[in-house]
Write a protein that holds these residues in place. Structure first.
Motif, short mmCIF file in Angstrom:
data_model
loop_
_atom_site.label_atom_id
_atom_site.label_comp_id
_atom_site.label_asym_id
_atom_site.label_seq_id
_atom_site.Cartn_x
_atom_site.Cartn_y
_atom_site.Cartn_z
N TYR A 101 0.84 -1.22 0.00
CA TYR A 101 0.00 0.00 0.00
C TYR A 101 0.86 1.26 0.00
CZ TYR A 101 -3.06 3.64 1.94
OH TYR A 101 -3.73 4.81 2.17
N ARG A 102 1.86 1.31 0.88
CA ARG A 102 2.75 2.48 0.97
C ARG A 102 3.49 2.74 -0.34
NH1 ARG A 102 0.50 4.86 4.98
NH2 ARG A 102 0.81 3.99 7.05
N VAL A 109 -5.41 0.06 1.42
CA VAL A 109 -4.80 -1.01 2.21
C VAL A 109 -5.67 -2.27 2.15
CG1 VAL A 109 -5.85 -0.38 4.42
CG2 VAL A 109 -3.61 -1.50 4.39
N PHE A 110 -6.97 -2.10 1.95
CA PHE A 110 -7.87 -3.25 1.79
C PHE A 110 -7.54 -3.99 0.48
CE2 PHE A 110 -10.07 -0.47 4.68
CZ PHE A 110 -10.62 -1.34 5.61
N ALA A 111 -7.30 -3.19 -0.58
CA ALA A 111 -6.91 -3.77 -1.86
C ALA A 111 -5.55 -4.47 -1.75
CB ALA A 111 -6.86 -2.69 -2.94
N ALA A 112 -4.67 -3.90 -0.92
CA ALA A 112 -3.33 -4.49 -0.74
C ALA A 112 -3.42 -5.88 -0.13
CB ALA A 112 -2.48 -3.57 0.14
N TYR A 167 11.07 5.82 3.89
CA TYR A 167 11.68 4.56 4.31
C TYR A 167 11.49 3.44 3.27
CZ TYR A 167 6.90 4.18 6.21
OH TYR A 167 5.53 4.20 6.39
N LEU A 168 10.89 3.79 2.14
CA LEU A 168 10.80 2.86 1.00
C LEU A 168 11.51 3.48 -0.20
CD1 LEU A 168 7.06 1.69 1.03
CD2 LEU A 168 9.03 0.48 1.94
N GLU A 169 12.25 2.65 -0.93
CA GLU A 169 12.87 3.10 -2.18
C GLU A 169 12.11 2.44 -3.32
OE1 GLU A 169 16.95 1.92 -1.83
OE2 GLU A 169 17.30 3.15 -0.04
N VAL A 170 11.28 3.24 -3.99
CA VAL A 170 10.34 2.69 -4.97
C VAL A 170 10.72 3.09 -6.40
CG1 VAL A 170 7.93 2.70 -5.74
CG2 VAL A 170 8.46 2.66 -3.29
#
Length: 205
Positions: A101-102, A109-112, A167-170
């Protein structure tokens, strides 16, 4: 409207807050609670009531995690060294569905949770279909090649509703995300104030 979506909207109204920060939240139109007694003036909550509300809000935010599972996360947070509230947030943000989700691979988040359950996600090249799977620092999460053209994924990528946290590398083109580090509470982009310290108080009564 599905039962899941209905319950999600009801939680928003019961809390009186747009928990997921989405434009379609009914709180944007009606600030009072759901049901025939929703417009009654609310009395002041007791300390227990405040703690319970904080727990319901945090638990509901992560796609309404079941009570047994949420308590298990709290127990693990209490077992770890350091601040239990901070540990709790760290464990919740390490859930695979939360990372998906993030990273903006899906719109909610439900779809995640459903996306992971249906096998559309790989961790370090291996398919993982458990939404509660705990991602480790350095893990690489990616959408399977066969799933990259799904309408759900394309909708999320094009959405400007939210940003990817630091905190995520996307890589938005390859649909990959590296979990760089466990975040602090103030780094997690909650649309509303979350109070994990009250959740800890609730469980440690």
């Amino acid at each position: 409207m599905s039962k899941r979506v209905s319950a999600k909207h009801k939680l928003d109204r019961r809390m009186g807050e747009n928990i997921w920060g989405r434009p379609k939240s009914p709180v944007n139109k009606r600030e009072y609670g759901p049901g025939q007694h929703g417009q009654r003036r609310k009395g002041k909550l007791s300390d227990f009531g405040v703690q319970l509300r904080a727990k319901q809000k945090l638990k509901g935010y992560y796609a309404s995690i079941g009570e047994k599972q949420f308590y298990a996360i709290y127990v693990e947070a209490a077992r770890l060294k350091g601040d239990t509230g901070a540990n709790l947030i760290g464990l919740l943000e390490r859930r695979l569905d939360a990372v998906v989700y993030r990273a903006k691979f899906v719109p909610t988040v439900f779809a995640a949770r459903q996306f992971v359950s249906h096998g559309h996600v790989k961790v370090n090249g291996r398919r993982v279909n458990v939404p509660s799977y705990q991602v480790k620092v350095g893990d690489v999460i990616e959408v399977k090649d066969a799933s990259k053209q799904m309408a759900l994924v394309m909708e999320a990528a094009a959405s400007g509703e939210r940003d990817v946290p630091d905190y995520l590398e996307v890589d938005g083109h390859k649909l990959t995300a590296k979990f760089a580090r466990v975040p602090e509470l103030n780094e997690v982009p909650y649309p509303v104030v979350m109070e994990p310290n009250l959740v800890v108080e609730y469980y440690s009564r």
